[in-house]
Structures are given as C-alpha cells and as structure tokens.
Design a protein around this motif. Structure first.
Motif, PDB file in Angstrom:
ATOM      1  N   GLY A 183       0.813  -1.211   0.000  1.00 45.31           N
ATOM      2  CA  GLY A 183       0.000   0.000   0.000  1.00 45.31           C
ATOM      3  C   GLY A 183       0.844   1.257   0.000  1.00 45.31           C
ATOM      4  N   ARG A 184       1.947   1.230   0.776  1.00 46.35           N
ATOM      5  CA  ARG A 184       2.845   2.393   0.822  1.00 46.35           C
ATOM      6  C   ARG A 184       3.466   2.661  -0.549  1.00 46.35           C
ATOM      7  N   VAL A 185       3.855   1.595  -1.256  1.00 45.16           N
ATOM      8  CA  VAL A 185       4.426   1.747  -2.601  1.00 45.16           C
ATOM      9  C   VAL A 185       3.389   2.333  -3.560  1.00 45.16           C
ATOM     10  N   LEU A 186       2.152   1.811  -3.527  1.00 47.92           N
ATOM     11  CA  LEU A 186       1.101   2.308  -4.426  1.00 47.92           C
ATOM     12  C   LEU A 186       0.759   3.765  -4.125  1.00 47.92           C
ATOM     13  N   LEU A 187       0.764   4.138  -2.856  1.00 48.75           N
ATOM     14  CA  LEU A 187       0.485   5.526  -2.483  1.00 48.75           C
ATOM     15  C   LEU A 187       1.583   6.445  -3.002  1.00 48.75           C
ATOM     16  N   GLU A 188       2.832   6.001  -2.872  1.00 49.63           N
ATOM     17  CA  GLU A 188       3.956   6.803  -3.350  1.00 49.63           C
ATOM     18  C   GLU A 188       3.908   6.961  -4.870  1.00 49.63           C
ATOM     19  N   GLN A 189       3.564   5.907  -5.563  1.00 48.20           N
ATOM     20  CA  GLN A 189       3.446   5.985  -7.029  1.00 48.20           C
ATOM     21  C   GLN A 189       2.356   6.965  -7.448  1.00 48.20           C
ATOM     22  N   THR A 190       1.244   6.929  -6.740  1.00 47.18           N
ATOM     23  CA  THR A 190       0.133   7.837  -7.065  1.00 47.18           C
ATOM     24  C   THR A 190       0.516   9.285  -6.774  1.00 47.18           C
ATOM     25  N   ARG A 191       1.233   9.520  -5.652  1.00 48.14           N
ATOM     26  CA  ARG A 191       1.695  10.868  -5.323  1.00 48.14           C
ATOM     27  C   ARG A 191       2.630  11.408  -6.395  1.00 48.14           C
ATOM     28  N   HIS A 192       3.573  10.559  -6.813  1.00 49.22           N
ATOM     29  CA  HIS A 192       4.541  10.965  -7.834  1.00 49.22           C
ATOM     30  C   HIS A 192       3.851  11.263  -9.172  1.00 49.22           C
ATOM     31  N   ARG A 193       2.860  10.437  -9.519  1.00 51.95           N
ATOM     32  CA  ARG A 193       2.136  10.624 -10.785  1.00 51.95           C
ATOM     33  C   ARG A 193       1.372  11.949 -10.793  1.00 51.95           C
ATOM     34  N   ASN A 194       0.933  12.385  -9.636  1.00 51.09           N
ATOM     35  CA  ASN A 194       0.187  13.643  -9.547  1.00 51.09           C
ATOM     36  C   ASN A 194       1.078  14.842  -9.199  1.00 51.09           C
ATOM     37  N   LYS A 195       2.430  14.625  -9.156  1.00 52.54           N
ATOM     38  CA  LYS A 195       3.401  15.696  -8.919  1.00 52.54           C
ATOM     39  C   LYS A 195       3.103  16.459  -7.629  1.00 52.54           C
ATOM     40  N   LEU A 196       2.810  15.689  -6.582  1.00 46.99           N
ATOM     41  CA  LEU A 196       2.507  16.265  -5.282  1.00 46.99           C
ATOM     42  C   LEU A 196       3.690  16.009  -4.356  1.00 46.99           C
ATOM     43  N   ASN A 197       4.117  17.039  -3.622  1.00 45.03           N
ATOM     44  CA  ASN A 197       5.281  16.889  -2.742  1.00 45.03           C
ATOM     45  C   ASN A 197       5.032  15.884  -1.627  1.00 45.03           C
ATOM     46  N   GLU A 198       3.851  15.939  -1.027  1.00 45.33           N
ATOM     47  CA  GLU A 198       3.502  15.006   0.023  1.00 45.33           C
ATOM     48  C   GLU A 198       1.983  14.808   0.061  1.00 45.33           C
ATOM     49  N   VAL A 199       1.586  13.696   0.662  1.00 45.25           N
ATOM     50  CA  VAL A 199       0.150  13.376   0.779  1.00 45.25           C
ATOM     51  C   VAL A 199      -0.247  13.481   2.242  1.00 45.25           C
ATOM     52  N   ASP A 200      -1.296  14.218   2.501  1.00 49.43           N
ATOM     53  CA  ASP A 200      -1.824  14.328   3.855  1.00 49.43           C
ATOM     54  C   ASP A 200      -2.752  13.123   4.094  1.00 49.43           C
ATOM     55  N   LEU A 201      -2.358  12.253   5.021  1.00 51.25           N
ATOM     56  CA  LEU A 201      -3.125  11.025   5.248  1.00 51.25           C
ATOM     57  C   LEU A 201      -4.400  11.251   6.065  1.00 51.25           C
ATOM     58  N   LYS A 202      -4.497  12.346   6.790  1.00 50.84           N
ATOM     59  CA  LYS A 202      -5.665  12.565   7.646  1.00 50.84           C
ATOM     60  C   LYS A 202      -6.979  12.608   6.864  1.00 50.84           C
ATOM     61  N   PRO A 203      -7.036  13.405   5.764  1.00 48.65           N
ATOM     62  CA  PRO A 203      -8.295  13.379   4.999  1.00 48.65           C
ATOM     63  C   PRO A 203      -8.572  12.035   4.344  1.00 48.65           C
ATOM     64  N   LEU A 204      -7.511  11.270   4.017  1.00 50.75           N
ATOM     65  CA  LEU A 204      -7.717   9.939   3.436  1.00 50.75           C
ATOM     66  C   LEU A 204      -8.298   8.978   4.475  1.00 50.75           C
ATOM     67  N   LEU A 205      -7.818   9.085   5.725  1.00 53.04           N
ATOM     68  CA  LEU A 205      -8.369   8.247   6.796  1.00 53.04           C
ATOM     69  C   LEU A 205      -9.859   8.520   6.983  1.00 53.04           C
ATOM     70  N   LYS A 206     -10.206   9.800   6.940  1.00 48.06           N
ATOM     71  CA  LYS A 206     -11.611  10.178   7.117  1.00 48.06           C
ATOM     72  C   LYS A 206     -12.453   9.728   5.934  1.00 48.06           C
ATOM     73  N   LYS A 207     -11.938   9.914   4.738  1.00 48.10           N
ATOM     74  CA  LYS A 207     -12.701   9.576   3.530  1.00 48.10           C
ATOM     75  C   LYS A 207     -12.960   8.080   3.423  1.00 48.10           C
ATOM     76  N   PHE A 208     -11.951   7.259   3.764  1.00 50.88           N
ATOM     77  CA  PHE A 208     -12.080   5.812   3.582  1.00 50.88           C
ATOM     78  C   PHE A 208     -12.403   5.078   4.888  1.00 50.88           C
ATOM     79  N   HIS A 209     -12.701   5.838   5.945  1.00 51.88           N
ATOM     80  CA  HIS A 209     -13.198   5.276   7.214  1.00 51.88           C
ATOM     81  C   HIS A 209     -12.229   4.272   7.840  1.00 51.88           C
ATOM     82  N   HIS A 210     -10.970   4.704   8.021  1.00 54.44           N
ATOM     83  CA  HIS A 210      -9.988   3.864   8.709  1.00 54.44           C
ATOM     84  C   HIS A 210      -9.467   4.607   9.931  1.00 54.44           C
ATOM     85  N   GLN A 211      -9.128   3.844  10.974  1.00 56.61           N
ATOM     86  CA  GLN A 211      -8.705   4.440  12.230  1.00 56.61           C
ATOM     87  C   GLN A 211      -7.203   4.695  12.297  1.00 56.61           C
ATOM     88  N   SER A 212      -6.425   3.901  11.551  1.00 58.86           N
ATOM     89  CA  SER A 212      -4.967   4.045  11.624  1.00 58.86           C
ATOM     90  C   SER A 212      -4.366   4.059  10.225  1.00 58.86           C
TER      91      SER A 212
END
Length: 631
Positions: free
Chosen positions: A485-514
C-alpha cells in the motif's frame, strides 16, 4: 382387534387389494405387538375422512408397526410397491426428526424447524400422515402424566396445529388445538367445557331459531342452500377471551353459522339477504372469495346483530368452496394412477414449501408473499440441517460441511479438519441435504487452508464463509500488504506531482482508524487505484485554491465592506449577498449564483463550490460586480 378388522372390511375402497396385502403383512407381524394393528386402523379412519388416496391410507395403516421397527421394507416394496415404502420411510423420517429435535426451542428455532420438516418432505402426503399420527398420540395420552401433557401440548401448538392451519385442514386443526388447551391449561379447558355444557339447551334452541330464520329467507328468494350451526371450538373461544380480556359471560358469538349454496353468485345473494335480515357489523366483514387466503381458502365472512343485540358470525360459501375448506389441500392430493406428472400438483408442492414463510394467521399481504414464492421458489433453494444438540441451521442449497462450520462460528470454521454427516465421516466438499445431522471435527491449533478458496475444488458455496477465510489471510499477511500500500500511495503521489500526501483526509474519507489499516486496504485492493487517485486530486485542488487566494490581511487595496454592495451586472434593482462558504471581500473576482430560497449569492470565482457545479446548475450563474455605495 376383531372390530378393527370389521371396520376396515366395511369401507368401500377403490382398490381394496392393497389393503388385503397390507393385512396379510401385518397378520404375519402381529405376533410382535397386536396393538400396532389397532393403532393403524385408527390412523386409517382419520385419513379416510380426509379423502386421501388408498396408498396414503395403507402407509398410515402400517406406520405404527414401522415406527416399532418390525416392518421389512424389502417385503413392503415387493408386496405393495415402492410408493408405499417411500411414504412409510418419509413419515418415519418426518416424525423421528420431530421427536428427536423438538424441546421447547426459541421462536426462531421453532420456525426453522417447521421449515426443515417440510423441506425433507418429497411427497406432501407424508405431512398428512404425520398430522393424523400426532392426533392419535394426543387421543391416546389422556391418562398420561402432566409432564407428558405439557410436552405434547406445546409441541402441538408450535408445530402440528400451524401445519394443519396452513394446509387448511380445519377438522384436524380444531381437534389439535383443543387437545393442546386441554393438556397445557386443564383448569381453563374444564371450566370452559363445563360452561358450554351448562348452556347447551339454550344454545341448541338459539341455533335452531337462527337456522330456521335463514332457511325461510333463502326459500323465499328461491336460493337453494344448506344452513348449519355449531359452537366454536374451545381453543378459539379461549383465545378470544384472552385477546379481548373478556369473561365467558361477555361472549355472545360462541356459535358459528354456515350457509352452503350452489355457486358464487348465490353466495353474494345470500349475503345480501342476511344483511337485510339483521344489522351487519361492518368491520367484521371479509370477502375471501374476491381475495382468497394464501392456502386457497374461499368464503364470505360476516357478523350481524340480531333483534336482541346478540352478535352472530356467519360464513357463506359454495359447495365446491366448502369441500376445499373442509379437506384443504388434501382434496388436491389424489394421484392419477399411472400418470407420471401433474403440473397443478407440482405447484401445490411448491406452495406447500412456501407458505410457512408467513407464520401468523391473517398477516397482511400473505397472499402476495406466497405468490412471490411461487415465482421465485426461494424456499426450494435452502437446506435445513441440525447440529448434534438439535439446533436447526438454515443454509443455501449447495452448501458444504465447511459452510456449515463457518455458520456455527468463525473459529469452528478456521479449526475445521473434518466432518461427520449422520455419524459417518464425509468429505468437506459434500453437498448438504435437508434433515442431515452435521458434526464438525476440529483441531486445537489448526488454521484455514488456501485450497478452501479455490472454487474448482468445491470446498465452499457461501460468500460469507469465503469472506471470513479471506479476512483471516489478510490479517496474517498484513505487514506485506502495508508495504504494498505504501508503494502504491507513493506511485500515485509521484504521478500527480505532489510533494507530500496528507493522510488525515484519506483516513476520514475511507473510514480507517490508523495509517497501517489505510495502507493495508490499499495493498489489499479494497481501495482501488482510481479511488486513491481521485482523493489525491481533491487535495491538489484545495492546495491550489489556498495558494491562489490572496492574503486578506495584507491586501493594500482592502476597503471597508460598508462602502460597497454587490449587484447583478446591468440590473440596478437586484442585489446579492456574500456567500458564507468563501466570503468574498472587495475587489475579489466574484460571480453570482441564483439560490432557490435566498436570492443571489456572490461567490469568489475560484470557490470550490462553484468549480464543482454540475452542468445543469451552471445555468443559474449570473454576472455580479462590486458597486461603491453613494455617499
């Protein structure tokens, strides 16, 4: 014994040769227990009143001996034919399951048990034999102990009386229910029976008077009909007293009158005459001719008040309806000799296996529900098996012992290493059949096998069991999936030319606690790459909007909002208010949106709500501008 043989010899059967052969067989076996033949004759008498075929009566005749184990099925097949042997075996199975399993179970288990009893029945005549046999047991148990009475009475109300009711076999239903009341509440039964007996002469006089009035009215209208009256059976009177909290003396409608006419047209004509004769009680009228009950019952039910104010219940039906009502489904269970298939009979079997889905008499939409069952045959796609302790388990048709294990408990499934079906070791891929007893063999430290997930090997049928196994393997391999999952997230970040991904909104959007759970879900594929890509693009849009929004505290041209208003461009009399979401200030680039109830709202042109507007809502955008107020 002589009287029993005499009774049998006086009955005019269509084919008495089968009974002659059956008598010969029992004569051979009579030395074991002569009372068995007497019990058999009692069953025959009950079944003959239901107008069932000769094969059913012969099977009933032999059933007591079969239950004692003195019947050799090879002999019955050779002497009487395979059909009678199968009826006997089916009846034994039907009754044996009931005696073995039923023991004051929960309402849910009782309902499942009823369904299983019918699911194992390949020939619906077996149910009739079972009902008649149970009534014989009730008749013979009058001098038994209180504990036996309690067991038989509760069993009757839970299993056998509902079966008779759904089948429309009223003459069995009434006697079954009265025996249940007698055994479960002997004081109430004796008290009620005594009161009915004490008022017998008055009741008989009143019944004769009402019958005479109705007959005279029908004759004057040239309607041929037969009128009869009877007291309601004890259980129905007692049940009404309990439901309405009435004493016996407060009940007036303890009689039921019936008018039997020639055809449907005459039913409605007779109804009109009755309503003219006495005052109808509107809320007590039911038209089961226009809207038959689920079990096929047809009749007109009405209640009227006579000149003394007493309420009287009256049923009106045709002769054909009456025969169907008295005999219920049994009147349709007459096989044509030599016929291989009867489509209407097959439909009755489907119906028989469907009607128990609605267990309360008079339940709304019952007829609609049963019709749906006829179309979809949902009931036929279930199997009912039981645990060694007698608990009934409901599974989809096609389920295996492994599906059964996971239905019992997830850990039982995980530790399963074998199964017994009816006490015999069986493969975990064997398909289950209704009525079987399943025992799961487990190991203390065992774990699921990946082979179980291979559909070609046939270990599993239910998606629930498959999901439980997949979840187990996910937990074991979670560290691997987190890394993926970490590799896929990094690939997606790089493809979208984003310096970093904020995981907090992703946790809220996909309903995960950690974060680990989020990354594992990405690695599993529970969160697809497309979903992840869309979520990251939403972050990019928000970052860009923040960057493009000027700092309000440092704007050199910031003006007091009191000096400006917002108006629709080119229209002097339409003003706008600032939108609460983006709160534009003076000199911000703005656009107006026509709301449904609050006029025009002015948004910044880069407001996220404006950017996301659908094509349809974009039609409600108008040009607005800042206008300096006149001093």
């Amino acid at each position: 014994m002589v009287l029993a043989y005499s009774y049998l010899n006086t009955v005019d059967y269509q084919d008495s040769s089968d009974f002659k052969k059956a008598k010969e067989l029992l004569t051979h076996w009579m030395g074991v227990d002569a009372s068995l033949t007497s019990q058999g004759y009692t069953l025959v008498e009950l079944l003959s009143h239901l107008k069932v075929d000769i094969e059913t009566q012969v099977a009933g005749f032999l059933l007591p001996a079969a239950e004692k184990g003195v019947i050799d099925y090879r002999v019955t097949t050779r002497k009487l034919g395979l059909v009678i042997t199968r009826l006997l075996q089916g009846s034994e199975h039907f009754l044996a399951l009931n005696h073995y399993l039923y023991n004051k179970k929960s309402p849910e288990q009782v309902e499942k048990f009823r369904k299983m009893l019918l699911a194992i029945v390949e020939d619906p005549r077996v149910v009739l034999i079972g009902l008649a046999n149970h009534l014989c047991l009730l008749r013979q148990a009058k001098n038994d102990t209180e504990s036996v009475h309690q067991q038989l009475g509760q069993e009757t109300l839970d299993i056998f009386a509902p079966l008779a009711n759904r089948l429309g076999i009223w003459q069995l239903k009434w006697e079954l229910e009265d025996f249940a009341l007698r055994y479960l509440n002997p004081k109430a039964y004796k008290d009620l029976a005594g009161k009915l007996k004490a008022r017998r002469s008055d009741r008989e006089q009143y019944v004769a008077q009402v019958i005479g009035q109705i007959e005279q009215t029908l004759a004057q209208a040239n309607i041929q009909g037969k009128v009869s009256g009877r007291p309601k059976h004890l259980y129905s009177i007692w049940k009404k007293m309990q439901a309405k909290h009435l004493d016996f003396e407060q009940l007036f409608d303890i009689h039921a009158f019936r008018i039997i006419v020639q055809d449907t047209k005459s039913c409605y004509a007779a109804l009109s005459l009755v309503h003219n004769l006495w005052t109808p009680i509107t809320e007590e009228f039911d038209d089961y001719i226009a809207r038959p009950k689920a079990n096929g019952y047809r009749s007109l039910h009405t209640a009227v008040r006579d000149h003394l104010g007493k309420s009287v219940e009256i049923q009106i039906r045709s002769l054909e309806m009456h025969q169907e009502s008295e005999l219920g489904v049994a009147s349709h269970w007459r096989y044509k000799e030599g016929s291989k298939s009867d489509s209407s009979f097959e439909q009755r079997i489907i119906w028989l296996r469907s009607f128990l889905e609605k267990k309360e008499e008079g339940e709304e939409n019952l007829n609609h529900h049963v019709l749906d069952q006829l179309k979809t045959k949902v009931f036929d796609y279930r199997v009912y098996v039981f645990t060694p302790t007698g608990q009934v388990i409901d599974l989809p048709e096609g389920s295996t012992p492994l599906d059964f294990a996971y239905t019992i408990h997830t850990e039982v499934g995980h530790r399963c290493r074998g199964a017994k079906i009816n006490g015999v070791i069986a493969p975990l891929t064997q398909k289950l059949i209704s009525g079987q007893q399943i025992e799961i063999l487990t190991a203390r430290e065992s774990t699921p096998s990946r082979d179980w997930l291979n559909p070609k090997l046939g270990y599993l049928y239910t998606t629930q069991a498959r999901a439980k196994i997949q979840h187990w393997f996910k937990l074991q391999d979670q560290p691997i999936y987190i890394d993926q999952g970490r590799v896929l997230l990094e690939q997606t970040r790089h493809r979208n030319k984003l310096n970093e991904v904020d995981l907090k909104p992703l946790l809220k959007k996909f309903h995960h606690q950690s974060e680990d759970n989020l990354l594992a879900a990405i690695g599993y594929g529970d969160i697809s790459i497309n979903q992840l890509n869309t979520a990251i693009k939403e972050q990019i849009t928000k970052v860009e909007l923040i960057k493009s929004s000027p700092s309000r505290s440092s704007m050199p041209y910031k003006k007091s909002l009191d000096q400006y208003s917002i108006q629709a461009t080119g229209i002097s009399d339409i003003s706008a208010r600032r939108a609460g979401c983006c709160q534009p200030i003076v000199k911000d680039s703005i656009i107006g949106y026509i709301t449904k109830n609050n006029g025009v709202a002015a948004h910044r042109t880069n407001c996220i709500n404006i950017i996301k507007l659908s094509l349809e809502r974009q039609k409600r955008l108008i040009d607005v501008s800042w206008v300096q107020r006149k001093k």
